[in-house]
Design an enzyme around this catalytic site. Structure first.
Site, PDB file in Angstrom:
ATOM      1  N   ILE A 161     -23.677 -15.102 124.704  1.00 18.38           N
ATOM      2  CA  ILE A 161     -22.847 -15.287 125.700  1.00 18.38           C
ATOM      3  C   ILE A 161     -22.899 -13.837 126.220  1.00 18.38           C
ATOM      4  O   ILE A 161     -22.674 -12.711 125.289  1.00 18.38           O
ATOM      5  CB  ILE A 161     -21.568 -15.762 125.491  1.00 18.38           C
ATOM      6  CG1 ILE A 161     -21.267 -16.025 126.786  1.00 18.38           C
ATOM      7  CG2 ILE A 161     -20.394 -15.139 124.632  1.00 18.38           C
ATOM      8  CD1 ILE A 161     -19.991 -17.195 126.928  1.00 18.38           C
ATOM      9  N   THR A 162     -22.705 -13.418 127.091  1.00 10.98           N
ATOM     10  CA  THR A 162     -22.388 -11.994 128.086  1.00 10.98           C
ATOM     11  C   THR A 162     -21.766 -12.207 129.606  1.00 10.98           C
ATOM     12  O   THR A 162     -21.652 -13.128 130.373  1.00 10.98           O
ATOM     13  CB  THR A 162     -23.682 -11.276 128.193  1.00 10.98           C
ATOM     14  OG1 THR A 162     -23.020  -9.879 128.532  1.00 10.98           O
ATOM     15  CG2 THR A 162     -24.262 -11.700 129.522  1.00 10.98           C
ATOM     16  N   HIS A 213     -20.991 -10.383 133.718  1.00  9.95           N
ATOM     17  CA  HIS A 213     -21.694 -10.230 134.569  1.00  9.95           C
ATOM     18  C   HIS A 213     -20.536  -9.779 135.536  1.00  9.95           C
ATOM     19  O   HIS A 213     -20.001 -10.414 135.955  1.00  9.95           O
ATOM     20  CB  HIS A 213     -22.940 -10.495 135.481  1.00  9.95           C
ATOM     21  CG  HIS A 213     -24.351 -10.343 134.299  1.00  9.95           C
ATOM     22  ND1 HIS A 213     -24.421  -9.599 133.576  1.00  9.95           N
ATOM     23  CD2 HIS A 213     -25.026 -11.948 133.946  1.00  9.95           C
ATOM     24  CE1 HIS A 213     -25.522  -9.757 133.013  1.00  9.95           C
ATOM     25  NE2 HIS A 213     -25.854 -11.377 133.080  1.00  9.95           N
ATOM     26  N   ALA A 216     -27.068  -4.459 127.803  1.00 13.73           N
ATOM     27  CA  ALA A 216     -27.561  -5.908 127.197  1.00 13.73           C
ATOM     28  C   ALA A 216     -28.568  -5.871 127.862  1.00 13.73           C
ATOM     29  O   ALA A 216     -28.634  -5.844 128.580  1.00 13.73           O
ATOM     30  CB  ALA A 216     -25.959  -7.488 127.533  1.00 13.73           C
ATOM     31  N   ILE A 217     -29.514  -6.803 126.830  1.00 14.18           N
ATOM     32  CA  ILE A 217     -31.070  -6.919 126.737  1.00 14.18           C
ATOM     33  C   ILE A 217     -31.076  -8.596 127.268  1.00 14.18           C
ATOM     34  O   ILE A 217     -30.654  -8.891 125.650  1.00 14.18           O
ATOM     35  CB  ILE A 217     -31.858  -5.862 126.598  1.00 14.18           C
ATOM     36  CG1 ILE A 217     -31.859  -4.964 127.292  1.00 14.18           C
ATOM     37  CG2 ILE A 217     -33.333  -6.677 126.837  1.00 14.18           C
ATOM     38  CD1 ILE A 217     -32.440  -4.022 126.367  1.00 14.18           C
ATOM     39  N   GLY A 218     -31.693  -9.486 128.047  1.00 18.95           N
ATOM     40  CA  GLY A 218     -31.602 -11.030 127.469  1.00 18.95           C
ATOM     41  C   GLY A 218     -33.379 -10.852 128.647  1.00 18.95           C
ATOM     42  O   GLY A 218     -33.028 -10.665 129.515  1.00 18.95           O
ATOM     43  N   GLY A 254     -34.070  -9.787 132.072  1.00 19.28           N
ATOM     44  CA  GLY A 254     -33.464  -7.933 132.229  1.00 19.28           C
ATOM     45  C   GLY A 254     -32.504  -7.088 131.356  1.00 19.28           C
ATOM     46  O   GLY A 254     -32.137  -7.746 130.052  1.00 19.28           O
ATOM     47  N   LEU A 255     -31.810  -6.575 131.621  1.00 18.64           N
ATOM     48  CA  LEU A 255     -30.704  -5.831 131.389  1.00 18.64           C
ATOM     49  C   LEU A 255     -29.494  -5.230 131.938  1.00 18.64           C
ATOM     50  O   LEU A 255     -29.950  -5.586 133.315  1.00 18.64           O
ATOM     51  CB  LEU A 255     -30.888  -4.544 130.739  1.00 18.64           C
ATOM     52  CG  LEU A 255     -31.361  -3.003 131.824  1.00 18.64           C
ATOM     53  CD1 LEU A 255     -30.443  -2.152 132.339  1.00 18.64           C
ATOM     54  CD2 LEU A 255     -32.883  -2.584 131.233  1.00 18.64           C
ATOM     55  N   CYS A 274     -22.435 -11.975 123.083  1.00 19.82           N
ATOM     56  CA  CYS A 274     -24.019 -11.760 122.562  1.00 19.82           C
ATOM     57  C   CYS A 274     -23.835 -12.342 121.152  1.00 19.82           C
ATOM     58  O   CYS A 274     -24.669 -12.225 120.413  1.00 19.82           O
ATOM     59  CB  CYS A 274     -24.733 -10.219 122.630  1.00 19.82           C
ATOM     60  SG  CYS A 274     -24.436 -10.010 124.239  1.00 19.82           S
TER      61      CYS A 274
END
Length: 221
Positions: free
Chosen positions: A82-83, A85, A144-146, A157-158, A175
């Site tokens: 989880i993040t 934006h 964060a990168i996913g 992406g990021l 995360c």
């Protein structure tokens, strides 16, 4: 055999909902069905929490609490947990056919990390990778990168914290990592660093790390 530097179209989406960002990514992914059509989608999102495909489940009470904050929660097909934006965060979705670069997801993620480390260094911020995903300043994640990759075409992406309101991260375990925090360019430098100020540095670092040419594209309808 691939010759020359791949051409990547830079598309500036502005402030968009997460759902609209997903839709536009799919538009650009679909273009690769016919020939390589590399794109770099840049945007900021309205406040949203997103979860990835990692196997840890999120209890309903947690998701309900997030909904009660008045923000959307989306489950996605990217890697990671989880993040958050939101405005003040530079989100970059490279939609690339890795056949024009290197057919290695590990290499690709490594180049994204190097792109952000290079960007941070241009601001005088010492960032690095760790055993965890993303890019870090000490024990605090700054980016964060996913990613998702299907048939060597990338999406997601990021997300780099520029002048993000970091209090949004206080409602989650970013995360899924215990004992770690989050930071931003603004927090590290003790001055306001906007997304607009950051974009040229991102483009320069991306061009360098991916050995590509960049061209400005039109914002799609």
């Amino acid at each position: 055999m691939q010759t020359g530097r791949p051409l990547v179209e830079v598309v500036r989406l502005g402030l968009v909902s997460y759902k609209e960002g997903l839709r536009l990514q799919q538009v650009y992914v679909n273009r690769h069905r016919y020939s390589p059509a590399h794109a770099l989608l840049l945007c900021q999102h309205l406040p949203v929490y997103t979860t990835g495909i990692r196997h840890k489940l999120y209890p309903s009470p947690l998701l309900d609490q997030l909904h009660q904050l008045g923000v959307e929660v989306h489950h996605t097909n990217r890697g990671g947990l989880i993040t958050f934006h939101g405005p003040g965060q530079l989100v970059c979705y490279p939609v690339l056919n890795l056949g024009s670069f290197k057919k290695s997801v590990r290499w690709y993620v490594g180049q994204l990390e190097k792109t952000i480390i290079t960007l941070c260094s241009r601001f005088g911020v010492e960032a690095a990778t760790s055993v965890h995903t993303g890019v870090w300043v000490g024990d605090n994640k700054i980016c964060a990168i996913g990613i998702h990759c299907g048939h060597y075409v990338t999406s997601h992406g990021l997300a780099l914290n520029c002048n993000t309101d970091l209090s949004w991260f206080g409602h989650i375990l970013p995360c899924g990592i215990e004992g770690k925090g989050v930071t931003s360019l603004s927090r590290e430098l003790q001055r306001d660093i906007s997304v607009e100020e950051t974009i040229p540095h991102l483009l320069d670092a991306f061009r360098e790390q991916f050995s590509c040419q960049l061209t400005e594209g039109e914002t799609p309808k």
